[in-house]
Design a protein around this motif. Structure first.
Motif, mmCIF file in Angstrom:
data_model
loop_
_atom_site.group_PDB
_atom_site.id
_atom_site.type_symbol
_atom_site.label_atom_id
_atom_site.label_comp_id
_atom_site.label_asym_id
_atom_site.label_seq_id
_atom_site.Cartn_x
_atom_site.Cartn_y
_atom_site.Cartn_z
ATOM 1 N N GLN A 141 0.849 -1.191 0.000
ATOM 2 C CA GLN A 141 0.000 0.000 0.000
ATOM 3 C C GLN A 141 0.881 1.236 0.000
ATOM 4 O O GLN A 141 1.901 1.269 0.701
ATOM 5 N N GLN A 142 0.496 2.233 -0.782
ATOM 6 C CA GLN A 142 1.167 3.521 -0.704
ATOM 7 C C GLN A 142 0.156 4.620 -0.979
ATOM 8 O O GLN A 142 -0.787 4.432 -1.763
ATOM 9 N N GLY A 143 0.351 5.739 -0.312
ATOM 10 C CA GLY A 143 -0.584 6.840 -0.484
ATOM 11 C C GLY A 143 0.078 8.161 -0.183
ATOM 12 O O GLY A 143 1.222 8.233 0.268
ATOM 13 N N ASN A 144 -0.651 9.216 -0.445
ATOM 14 C CA ASN A 144 -0.221 10.565 -0.119
ATOM 15 C C ASN A 144 -1.460 11.312 0.366
ATOM 16 O O ASN A 144 -2.547 11.174 -0.219
ATOM 17 N N THR A 145 -1.301 12.079 1.423
ATOM 18 C CA THR A 145 -2.463 12.756 2.006
ATOM 19 C C THR A 145 -3.111 13.753 1.047
ATOM 20 O O THR A 145 -4.260 14.157 1.257
ATOM 21 N N SER A 146 -2.412 14.141 -0.014
ATOM 22 C CA SER A 146 -3.014 15.024 -1.015
ATOM 23 C C SER A 146 -4.175 14.344 -1.735
ATOM 24 O O SER A 146 -5.018 15.015 -2.346
ATOM 25 N N HIS A 147 -4.233 13.013 -1.662
ATOM 26 C CA HIS A 147 -5.280 12.264 -2.367
ATOM 27 C C HIS A 147 -6.540 12.048 -1.525
ATOM 28 O O HIS A 147 -7.495 11.431 -1.997
ATOM 29 N N MET A 148 -6.523 12.538 -0.296
ATOM 30 C CA MET A 148 -7.716 12.409 0.544
ATOM 31 C C MET A 148 -8.876 13.207 -0.047
ATOM 32 O O MET A 148 -8.688 14.332 -0.520
ATOM 33 N N LEU A 149 -10.067 12.636 0.010
ATOM 34 C CA LEU A 149 -11.259 13.402 -0.379
ATOM 35 C C LEU A 149 -11.476 14.548 0.601
ATOM 36 O O LEU A 149 -11.850 15.655 0.205
ATOM 37 N N TRP A 150 -11.294 14.274 1.896
ATOM 38 C CA TRP A 150 -11.384 15.291 2.944
ATOM 39 C C TRP A 150 -10.042 15.318 3.653
ATOM 40 O O TRP A 150 -9.597 14.317 4.203
ATOM 41 N N LYS A 151 -9.400 16.492 3.632
ATOM 42 C CA LYS A 151 -8.086 16.653 4.238
ATOM 43 C C LYS A 151 -8.208 16.697 5.772
ATOM 44 O O LYS A 151 -9.301 16.805 6.328
ATOM 45 N N ILE A 152 -7.057 16.624 6.435
ATOM 46 C CA ILE A 152 -7.042 16.516 7.900
ATOM 47 C C ILE A 152 -7.844 17.616 8.574
ATOM 48 O O ILE A 152 -8.695 17.348 9.441
ATOM 49 N N ASP A 153 -7.620 18.873 8.191
ATOM 50 C CA ASP A 153 -8.324 19.978 8.862
ATOM 51 C C ASP A 153 -9.823 19.939 8.594
ATOM 52 O O ASP A 153 -10.631 20.301 9.460
#
Length: 203
Positions: A141-153
């Motif tokens: 598995q690999q990912g990047n938080t830029s690919h989240m539909l909803w970001k952390i904040d």
């Protein structure tokens, strides 16, 4: 301490499980008893024949908040971590078909791996963090938080409408594609960029 988990937050993972893309974050909880004890193996429970690994970026809440506006959300966490949301996929599928809650498939003892923590200040942006999971030395598995539909904040803003966030609460922010069954004697290793965040054995 409570564990707040976000489902279906990466498009490719939604596709691989043939789920519908949600219009708002999918939220579920895990109790503190679901946290796998440090340096302990993960034991496949006897009620499932299909437990999947789901690697996720974690956020640890650092101050109490309710109805947190997105523009202030960054003030409510100082650390970023990595973990696994273990999921009894066969049990989950059965529960979903009956329209029942997922907790038995997601919140059982040991189902939440919480690895090491890194200061948020280590990252130029929390919306551009690479992370990965290796199984027996192979990248799965690999990912990047830029690919989240909803970001952390955005997640903190959304979740805090429903639950008061308290110091020590952990948010599991969702998994990218590549989830798969674990087997006895598998070795799992999680990384944020080049930092090893956890390593564990499946029993």
């Amino acid at each position: 301490m409570k564990i707040i988990c976000i489902g279906r937050n990466y498009v490719e993972h939604i596709k691989e499980l043939a789920n519908e893309r949600p219009e708002e974050p999918v939220v579920f909880l895990k109790p503190d008893t679901s946290v796998l004890l440090k340096k302990q193996p993960f034991y496949i429970p006897d009620f499932s024949n299909d437990v999947h690994h789901e690697v996720e970026i974690l956020v640890k809440i650092s101050k109490v908040g309710k109805y947190i506006d997105k523009k202030f959300a960054h003030k409510y966490y100082d650390e970023i971590g990595l973990g696994i949301d273990f999921t009894a996929r066969d049990l989950q599928q059965n529960l979903k078909e009956k329209g029942l809650p997922w907790e038995k498939a997601k919140a059982f003892d040991g189902a939440a791996v919480v690895g090491k923590w890194l200061p948020k200040s280590d990252f130029e942006s929390v919306n551009d963090i690479d992370f990965s999971l290796e199984k027996n030395g192979t990248l799965v598995q690999q990912g990047n938080t830029s690919h989240m539909l909803w970001k952390i904040d955005e997640l903190i803003e959304y979740v805090s409408k429903y639950f008061t966030l308290k110091i020590g609460d952990i948010i599991f922010t969702g998994t990218p594609s590549g989830v798969a069954k674990v087997k006895a004697n598998d070795e799992l290793r999680g990384l944020i960029e080049n930092n090893e965040m956890f390593k564990l054995t499946i029993k």
